[in-house]
Scaffold this active site. Structure first.
Site, short mmCIF file in Angstrom:
data_model
loop_
_atom_site.label_atom_id
_atom_site.label_comp_id
_atom_site.label_asym_id
_atom_site.label_seq_id
_atom_site.Cartn_x
_atom_site.Cartn_y
_atom_site.Cartn_z
CG ASP A 63 -1.79 1.12 1.46
OD1 ASP A 63 -2.08 1.82 0.48
OD2 ASP A 63 -2.20 1.34 2.61
NE ARG B 119 -5.37 2.55 13.93
CZ ARG B 119 -5.69 3.80 13.61
NH1 ARG B 119 -5.26 4.78 14.37
NH2 ARG B 119 -6.40 4.06 12.54
CG ASP C 43 5.30 11.73 -9.06
OD1 ASP C 43 5.38 12.68 -9.85
OD2 ASP C 43 6.11 11.55 -8.13
CE LYS D 238 -3.59 4.96 1.27
NZ LYS D 238 -2.83 4.21 2.29
O1 C5P Z 1 -5.67 0.53 12.03
P1 C5P Z 1 -6.66 0.67 10.92
O2 C5P Z 1 -7.62 -0.51 10.82
O3 C5P Z 1 -7.39 2.01 10.92
O4 C5P Z 1 -5.77 0.61 9.60
C1 C5P Z 1 -6.29 0.87 8.31
C2 C5P Z 1 -5.19 0.77 7.31
O5 C5P Z 1 -5.74 1.03 6.01
C3 C5P Z 1 -4.05 1.78 7.49
O6 C5P Z 1 -2.86 1.10 7.15
C4 C5P Z 1 -4.35 2.87 6.48
O7 C5P Z 1 -3.18 3.46 5.96
C5 C5P Z 1 -5.07 2.11 5.38
N1 C5P Z 1 -5.98 2.86 4.52
C6 C5P Z 1 -7.03 3.60 5.03
N2 C5P Z 1 -7.87 4.29 4.17
C7 C5P Z 1 -7.67 4.23 2.84
C8 C5P Z 1 -6.61 3.47 2.33
C9 C5P Z 1 -5.77 2.80 3.20
O8 C5P Z 1 -7.25 3.62 6.23
N3 C5P Z 1 -8.54 4.82 2.03
#
Ligand code: C5P
Length: 234
Positions: free
Chosen positions: A60, A208, A65, A62
C-alpha cells in the site's frame, strides 16, 4: 476464496522483527498489507520475507505522481511479486492508464478513491472538491474502471454504490472497518466487518483492531466469525 483471506491485516509496524513476532501470534493470517511506514523502514526485502511465510501481500504505497513517474514506480514495484499494488485515483486518468500498463505478472493494481479519514467538510473545505464524499468516490471509481484498473479502495459506506456502478468484475478493498464497540481512532467513515461484507466488500483492511488487541489471534477469530455470519446471511 476462503473467508480468512478476506481479512487483510494492516502491518503498521516498523521492523521485520516486529512483523515476524506479530504474525507468529496470528497463525490464521492469510493476507497482509505492507504500508509506507513498514516499507520505508525495512526496504523491499520485507516483501520476500512475508511471501516466504506463505502470505499474500498488498503493498500500500498509494502512488501519486506524473504519469511517467507513476509508470516507473509501478514497473519497479511489480517486480516484487506482490498480490496487490495501489495508486491514488486523484492522479487522474492518464496516470492510472500508464501505471496499469506497467503492471506485470499476476499483480492487481487498484485505485484509492478517498481516504477513509476524509469526511464531508474536509473534502469541501480543505480539498475544495464540491459535492458529497460519495459523489467523489463514485467518480474516481469510474475513472479507475476506465483506466483498466483491477479494483478500488473505498470506505465500506460507499461499497454498495461502488459495486453497482462498477459491476462485478472489479475488486473492492475497504479499510475503515471496526468491530462493534472498538475505538474508531482517526477513521471517520467506518462499518463493522459483518456490515462491510454484506455491503459488498471483497477484502477488509484491518489494522489496530487486530494488532492493538492483547490477543491478536482472538481478535482475528472474532472478525472472521462476523464474516462467516455475513456470508450465511447473504
Ligand atoms: O488501524 P486501521 O484498521 O485504521 O488501519 C487501516 C489501514 O488502512 C491503514 O494502514 C491505512 O493506511 C489504510 N488505509 C485507510 N484508508 C484508505 C486506504 C488505506 O485507512 N482509504
Amino acid at each position: 476464496m476462503r473467508n480468512a483471506e478476506r481479512i487483510i491485516i494492516a502491518l503498521d509496524l516498523r521492523s521485520k522483527e516486529q512483523v515476524v513476532e506479530v504474525l507468529s501470534q496470528i497463525p490464521q493470517a492469510q493476507f497482509v498489507k505492507v504500508g509506507m511506514e513498514l516499507f520505508y523502514s525495512t526496504g523491499p526485502d520485507l516483501i520476500a520475507t512475508v511471501k516466504d511465510m506463505g502470505l499474500k501481500v498488498f503493498l500500500d504505497l498509494k502512488i501519486h505522481d506524473i504519469p511517467n513517474t507513476a509508470y516507473g514506480a509501478i514497473s519497479t514495484l511489480s517486480k516484487l511479486g506482490c498480490d496487490i499494488l495501489n495508486l491514488h485515483c486523484a492522479g487522474g486518468l492518464e496516470m492510472m492508464q500508464r501505471a496499469r500498463a506497467a503492471v506485470t505478472g499476476d499483480t492487481l493494481l487498484i485505485g484509492v478513491t478517498q481516504l477513509t479519514s476524509t469526511d464531508q467538510s474536509m473534502l469541501n473545505q480543505q480539498l475544495k472538491i464540491q459535492g458529497t464524499v460519495e459523489d467523489c468516490v463514485l467518480h474516481y471509481a469510474n475513472l479507475a474502471k476506465q483506466a483498466g484498473l483491477h479494483g478500488v479502495v473505498c470506505s465500506p459506506q460507499e461499497v454498495t454504490k461502488v459495486r453497482s456502478t462498477l459491476g462485478g468484475d472489479l475488486i473492492t478493498v475497504t479499510p475503515g472497518v471496526r468491530p462493534a464497540g472498538d475505538s474508531v481512532q482517526d477513521q471517520k467513515r467506518v462499518m463493522t466487518p459483518k456490515d462491510a461484507i454484506q455491503a459488498g466488500s471483497d477484502y477488509l483492511v484491518i489494522g489496530r483492531p487486530i494488532l492493538a488487541d492483547p490477543h491478536p489471534s482472538q481478535a482475528f477469530a472474532r472478525i472472521l466469525a462476523e464474516i462467516n455470519e455475513a456470508e450465511v446471511a447473504k
